[in-house]
Enzyme design. Structure first.
Site, mmCIF file in Angstrom:
data_model
loop_
_atom_site.group_PDB
_atom_site.id
_atom_site.type_symbol
_atom_site.label_atom_id
_atom_site.label_comp_id
_atom_site.label_asym_id
_atom_site.label_seq_id
_atom_site.Cartn_x
_atom_site.Cartn_y
_atom_site.Cartn_z
ATOM 1 C CE LYS A 116 -4.347 -1.643 1.990
ATOM 2 N NZ LYS A 116 -4.148 -3.056 1.718
ATOM 3 C CD GLU A 200 -4.355 6.187 3.935
ATOM 4 O OE1 GLU A 200 -5.550 5.861 4.141
ATOM 5 O OE2 GLU A 200 -3.712 5.821 2.953
ATOM 6 C CG HIS A 235 -12.554 -2.342 7.705
ATOM 7 N ND1 HIS A 235 -12.634 -0.988 7.483
ATOM 8 C CD2 HIS A 235 -12.264 -2.490 9.031
ATOM 9 C CE1 HIS A 235 -12.384 -0.338 8.608
ATOM 10 N NE2 HIS A 235 -12.157 -1.220 9.558
ATOM 11 N NE ARG A 292 -8.409 -9.675 -5.492
ATOM 12 C CZ ARG A 292 -9.523 -9.162 -4.996
ATOM 13 N NH1 ARG A 292 -10.627 -9.214 -5.729
ATOM 14 N NH2 ARG A 292 -9.569 -8.611 -3.804
#
Length: 666
Positions: A116, A200, A235, A292
């Protein structure tokens, strides 16, 4: 085009790929573990090869076994599906080394998006907007703390190598930072063997909007519009829809172009999804790219009228994209819900068990069901507990929502706990219909979405009692003497000379027991008075197979009832209620009656519950009969004693036969 491909996956995605391959005339090879020997994808494929024990790490994650199967079968390409090896750069390289096409992006693209932090650096250079945050390699605690202070609370700590909500913590104020960082690092190390963290800005009401991109090896790229995946638990996505409700055209275009820049920055080839957080002020930020095909790709297929698996095969074969950007249009609205074996009322705990009854809604141009299981299959501990994906389409969101609610009422599953009721509650909720969407939707609407915990289980007792009485009569007729159809012994209505036709039932609903008394109102009209506690209802109806058409106190409804070994499942349209007739008693309400008690119907004497001469109280069980997989307890009509039994345990008894002599106390 390839003549044969191997599918390195299982379940609904393997079945999904097989369907497109068959339509294109491409032969398929399935792989399977010990647990999947009889699985649907194995039955559908042209060939199937065993690759090991049930645990995925010993079968579906073994690149050596997958490659050996591909080489042995002569497959020219491998489709990885999603999950398992779909984003494994090493496996992509292994395919290349063995001269087998990988139906997915090149290994370099997978690696670029695998971290990430590295991905966000690439996106920043490509001009893709990022959530304000720190994505560096220096993991000094003080530096991370300062970054959080600079960004402004609340912040989100997120594992750089993470996914599925692992290694993530929300931090609302500085005093919580150190403990949250330590916990997130521990979880990240345990899950990914990597505790590098991102910091973040935490958006309090974000929507999760993702763009479907497709690129070929000739430099062409398109975006096939967006999907809104805001409804999540832990999530993980629960509901997806396309297009995103209320998304302005200019933002759709800007987001699509940003997604294409992201794909082109890593020389992407094939199907990919660029995920964004969309804020209330109209701004959007890159979150991650999935290299994907996504679980939710069917909603994109429904609104674009394109087969994305076919696109994958053509691009992997070296062809150009079937369409250019100007050729793509949005048609109508589509929604997808993921039907899981899980208990939403217990923190979505996964459930296991056998799918004893599985009846999906009928498929049409409006309704699609992607599944990899059949009735009788087992939901095991080894794999994801998703049973199916239900996808609906119509001309606009309002109509599509009605399609979804209707399809969910006609999706019947028993044997395992599912999230079907929750999905219906979401589809029917005012907040969802008004598109009040954000990633906290389920928690914010918990009272509306989770009413079952406080629901009165007795509300369907009249329908359940009616079903049992009608079923009993059907079975009695099936076992009756056809030479004498008018014989009273062929009836199962608790017939007594000059007395009400009464029957008492003890019914267990979801672990709670209820006493119910049923009395036939008029002979032959299937009408009953049903009493439980202080309540009384009039129930009438017809039973046709598993369908009960019932009128309860003037309200006509249709139910589906599925019998199991000794229990039943009642599908009401919004929920599945499991019930069991624990005992059934044939008696009268004459407390002073005495004399000979007779068998209510043909059956077997299971148990003599008292001894001759033993003193009993009114309501005590005297003996137990069994007929048609149900137990019937003959109870004492008054205080007294049995002076004589005429049968012993194990004897077969004709309906109407005298069972015992009972003498009431004076």
């Amino acid at each position: 085009m390839f003549s044969k491909i191997l599918i390195a996956n299982r379940g609904e995605i393997a079945c999904r790929v097989i369907k497109t391959a068959q339509r294109m005339g491409v032969r398929t090879v399935a792989v399977f573990s010990d647990a999947d020997r009889d699985a649907l994808h194995v039955q559908m494929a042209d060939e199937a090869i065993h690759i090991g024990p049930a645990p995925a790490r010993e079968s579906y994650l073994r690149t050596d076994k997958i490659m050996a199967a591909a080489l042995a079968s002569g497959a020219q390409a491998i489709h990885p599906g999603y999950g398992f090896l779909s984003e494994n750069a090493g496996f992509s390289r292994l395919c290349e080394e063995n001269g087998i096409a990988f139906i997915g992006p090149p290994a370099s693209a997978i690696e670029a998006m695998g971290s990430k932090s590295a991905a966000k650096q690439i996106m920043e250079e490509a001009g893709v907007p990022l959530v304000p945050g720190y994505h560096g390699d220096d993991q000094d605690t003080e530096l991370l703390r300062q970054a959080a202070q600079r960004i402004g609370y609340p912040v989100l700590l997120k594992a750089a190598a993470g996914g599925g909500g692992k290694g993530m913590r929300q931090v609302w104020e500085p005093s919580e930072f150190d403990a949250a960082l330590a916990a997130a690092k521990r979880e990240a190390m345990s899950s990914f063997n990597d505790d590098i963290m991102l910091v973040e800005k935490y958006l309090t009401r974000p929507r999760h909007v993702e763009i479907q991109v497709f690129c070929d090896s000739h430099g062409n790229g398109v975006y096939l519009f967006e999907r809104d995946c805001s409804l999540q638990r832990r999530h993980q996505k629960v509901v997806e829809e396309a297009p995103a409700p209320g998304l302005p055209d200019e933002i759709r275009e800007a987001m699509g172009k940003a997604a294409l820049r992201a794909a082109q920055a890593i020389d992407y080839v094939g199907a990919g999804t660029v995920e964004f957080l969309f804020d209330e002020d109209g701004s959007f930020y890159f979150m991650e790219m999935n290299t994907r095909l996504q679980v939710e790709h069917p909603v994109t297929e429904m609104i674009t009228r394109q087969d994305l698996v076919e696109w994958q095969l053509r691009v992997a074969y070296g062809e150009t994209l079937p369409l250019q950007q100007a050729d793509l249009r949005i048609h109508g609205h589509a929604l997808e819900v993921r039907i899981y074996a899980e208990d939403p009322n217990n923190d979505f705990l996964p459930a296991t068990g056998t799918l004893r009854y599985l009846q999906p809604p009928g498929e049409s141009q409006h309704v699609r069901v992607d599944t990899g299981v059949q009735q009788g299959d087992e939901v095991s501990i080894y794999y994801d507990p998703m049973i199916a994906k239900l996808i609906v389409w119509d001309e606009n969101r309002y109509r599509a929502l009605n399609r979804l609610a209707d399809a969910l009422t006609n999706y019947h599953i028993s044997g395992v706990t599912t999230n079907l009721e929750l999905l219906y509650n979401i589809a029917a909720s005012d907040a969802f219909r008004s598109a009040e969407l954000d990633t906290g939707f389920i928690e914010k609407n918990r009272e509306v979405l989770f009413p079952a915990a406080s629901a009165d289980k007795s509300r369907h007792l009249p329908a359940i009692a009616l079903y049992l009485m009608l079923r009993q009569q059907q079975q009695a007729r099936a076992a009756s003497n056809p030479d004498d159809p008018l014989s009273p012994w062929n009836r199962a209505n608790s017939w007594r000379l000059n007395e009400p036709h009464g029957q008492s039932l003890e019914i267990n609903i979801e672990g709670e027991a209820f006493e119910v008394r049923c009395e036939e109102q008029r002979q032959g009209d299937h009408s009953y008075s049903v009493r439980f506690g202080e309540q009384q209802s009039r129930a009438t109806g017809e039973l046709q197979g598993n369908v009960l058409n019932a009128t309860i106190d003037g309200h006509r409804q249709r139910y589906t009832v599925v019998p199991h070994d000794s229990s039943f499942t009642l599908f009401t349209g919004r929920e599945a209620l499991h019930f069991e007739p624990v005992v059934a008693n044939f008696d009268t309400e004459d407390s002073g009656s005495a004399g000979n008690l007779t068998a209510p119907m043909n059956g077997t004497l299971v148990e003599l519950s008292v001894q001759p001469g033993q003193t009993v109280k009114k309501g005590d069980t005297l003996l137990i009969m069994e007929a048609m997989k149900m137990e019937y307890r003959i109870k004492a009509p008054a205080d007294g004693a049995v002076s004589e039994f005429f049968y012993a345990a194990g004897d077969l008894i004709d309906g109407g036969a005298e069972l015992l002599v009972f003498k009431a106390a004076e």
